[in-house]
Design an enzyme around this catalytic site. Structure first.
Site, PDB file in Angstrom:
ATOM      1  N   TYR A 264     -31.507 -52.465   3.031  1.00  0.00           N
ATOM      2  CA  TYR A 264     -31.401 -51.774   1.743  1.00  0.00           C
ATOM      3  C   TYR A 264     -32.747 -51.871   1.013  1.00  0.00           C
ATOM      4  CZ  TYR A 264     -30.255 -51.327  -3.210  1.00  0.00           C
ATOM      5  OH  TYR A 264     -30.266 -50.988  -4.530  1.00  0.00           O
TER       6      TYR A 264
ATOM      7  N   LYS B 127     -19.538 -52.497  -3.248  1.00  0.00           N
ATOM      8  CA  LYS B 127     -19.239 -51.413  -2.302  1.00  0.00           C
ATOM      9  C   LYS B 127     -17.787 -51.493  -1.827  1.00  0.00           C
ATOM     10  CE  LYS B 127     -23.558 -50.422  -3.024  1.00  0.00           C
ATOM     11  NZ  LYS B 127     -24.345 -51.583  -3.104  1.00  0.00           N
TER      12      LYS B 127
ATOM     13  N   ASP C 236     -26.116 -59.354   6.263  1.00  0.00           N
ATOM     14  CA  ASP C 236     -25.556 -58.515   5.207  1.00  0.00           C
ATOM     15  C   ASP C 236     -24.470 -57.657   5.851  1.00  0.00           C
ATOM     16  OD1 ASP C 236     -24.997 -56.451   3.413  1.00  0.00           O
ATOM     17  OD2 ASP C 236     -27.031 -56.385   2.610  1.00  0.00           O
TER      18      ASP C 236
ATOM     19  N   ARG D 126     -20.089 -71.014 -16.277  1.00  0.00           N
ATOM     20  CA  ARG D 126     -21.142 -70.699 -15.308  1.00  0.00           C
ATOM     21  C   ARG D 126     -20.882 -71.490 -14.026  1.00  0.00           C
ATOM     22  NH1 ARG D 126     -25.291 -73.652 -15.764  1.00  0.00           N
ATOM     23  NH2 ARG D 126     -25.694 -73.276 -17.959  1.00  0.00           N
TER      24      ARG D 126
END
Ligand SMILES: Cc1ncc(COP(=O)(O)O)c(C=O)c1O
Length: 393
Positions: free
Chosen positions: A108, A205, A180, A56
């Site tokens: 978004y 994306k 973003d 992690r």
């Protein structure tokens, strides 16, 4: 968190994409970074290990990706997350109850949902403004404002924000400036160079580019922000697995060539759509008719593969998205294959209808993610679908 070296930043974009963070594996010489599919690492003795204790916190495949992404954005530090929204979640956790965020009104839908339905409940406050005009950001600043969060170009209205102007406001008013950069990618736009503090990606994306994983990323140059975000990455644990990191790394290698083709095909398709009388509105920053075309030329080196069009009626929009054959009707964007979507009922369904309408995100809006198939085939597909749409009432 992984730091870039001066060497990583020395080369041109396409070279960085292939080499930054990706030295041959020291154990075997493998030219591709191995997928370190492990949860933990054996230690030589108490407190003696090779820099890796638990996956992690750190994983070598993730390290390679983080360094690569940082180099592409021209930043010093990269952090990878389990999704784009996990990256947004981490950014908002830099703040405390009572803090105020100014956010672009067209982000978004999931970003809007996270802010309003999760973080507002936890005590953050948000003002959504039309950031095409940077002075609206300045007007919305209160003593509690800590952050400006924008997308440019926006999803799906293809609105732009003047990065240099907002960077200047953020610096002067001591606000964190988060961009973003999912739509443009670092190939076309590098917000850190314009004064952004943190660049965010849904790597799902274009950076991955092959529609085969979900991921997010944050890139920054400030050490203090990197330390705080790396703490959050480990403390909250929304990390990507090594396989997804590897898939993203495989994608970034070809980002430059893919973006050149996405951009070239979308320019052609947008011009073709704009010339059609049956398509009342086309939103693409590369069109001279786009109201912010000049700004796009100033802060982007190309215009990307995303186009939105308004067909003037819901029936036509529905018929079009159901008539295409090569374009696939699906959420998401940025893959090698072309996708078509209906933002009002898909990606932006969680945005209140009044807010959608106010920004032109109508029920008749259709969004295209132009892939890298032959543009003639894509145009032929759209031509047939538009002919079908014309018959819809
Ligand atoms: C511009 C933008 N930012 C962030 C996200 C969220 O990313 P993810 O779906 O990887 O959580 C998306 C998803 O569509 C997006 O389009």
């Amino acid at each position: 968190m992984t730091r870039t070296s001066d060497d990583d930043l020395r080369y041109g974009f396409g070279t960085r994409a292939i080499h930054a963070g990706q030295a041959p594996d020291p154990t075997t010489g493998a030219i591709m970074p191995p997928i370190y599919q492990t949860s933990t690492y054996v230690q030589d003795g108490l407190g003696r290990h090779k820099g890796f204790e638990y996956a992690r916190t750190r994983n070598p495949t993730r390290d390679a990706l983080e360094r690569n992404l940082a180099a592409l954005e021209g930043g010093r530090h990269g952090l990878a997350w389990a999704s784009g929204l996990a990256a947004t979640d981490a950014v908002l956790k830099l703040l405390s109850a009572g803090d105020h965020v100014i956010c672009g009104e067209n982000v978004y839908g999931g970003t809007h949902r996270l802010m309003v339905h999760v973080f507002q409940r936890l005590g953050l406050t948000f003002t959504f403004v039309d950031t095409r005009d940077a002075s609206r950001i300045e007007d919305a600043i209160t003593p509690a404002t800590r952050m400006v969060y924008i997308e440019t170009p926006t999803n799906p209205m293809m609105r732009l924000t003047d990065l240099a102007a907002v960077g200047e406001i953020a610096r002067r008013r001591d606000l964190l400036f988060v961009v973003d950069n999912t739509f443009a990618t670092p190939y076309l736009q590098t917000p850190l160079a314009f004064g952004a503090d943190i660049v965010l990606h849904s790597t799902t994306k274009y950076l991955n580019g092959h529609s085969d994983m979900i991921g997010g990323a944050l890139v920054m140059s400030r050490d203090d922000l990197a330390d705080r975000l790396a703490f959050l990455q480990n403390a909250a644990g929304a990390v990507p697995g090594p396989m997804d990191c590897w898939l993203t790394l495989r994608g970034t290698k070809t980002l430059a060539v893919r973006m050149r083709q996405h951009d070239a095909s979308a320019r052609r398709i947008a011009a073709w759509l704009a010339a059609r009388p049956d398509v009342p509105k086309v939103y693409y920053p590369g069109l001279p008719s786009h109201e912010q075309h000049e700004l796009a030329c100033r802060q982007m080196s190309g215009f990307g593969g995303m186009i939105s069009l308004d067909l003037g009626s819901v029936a036509r929009a529905r018929r079009m998205v159901e008539s295409v054959r090569l374009f696939a009707l699906a959420e998401s964007l940025g893959g090698v294959e072309s996708l078509i979507g209906h933002p009002a009922s898909m990606t932006h369904a969680s945005v209140p209808p009044a807010m959608r309408e106010a920004m032109g995100l109508t029920d008749s809006l259709v969004r295209l993610s132009v892939g890298i198939e032959e543009p003639e085939d894509l145009i032929a597909d759209l031509d047939l679908a538009l002919a079908q749409a014309a018959e819809a009432r």
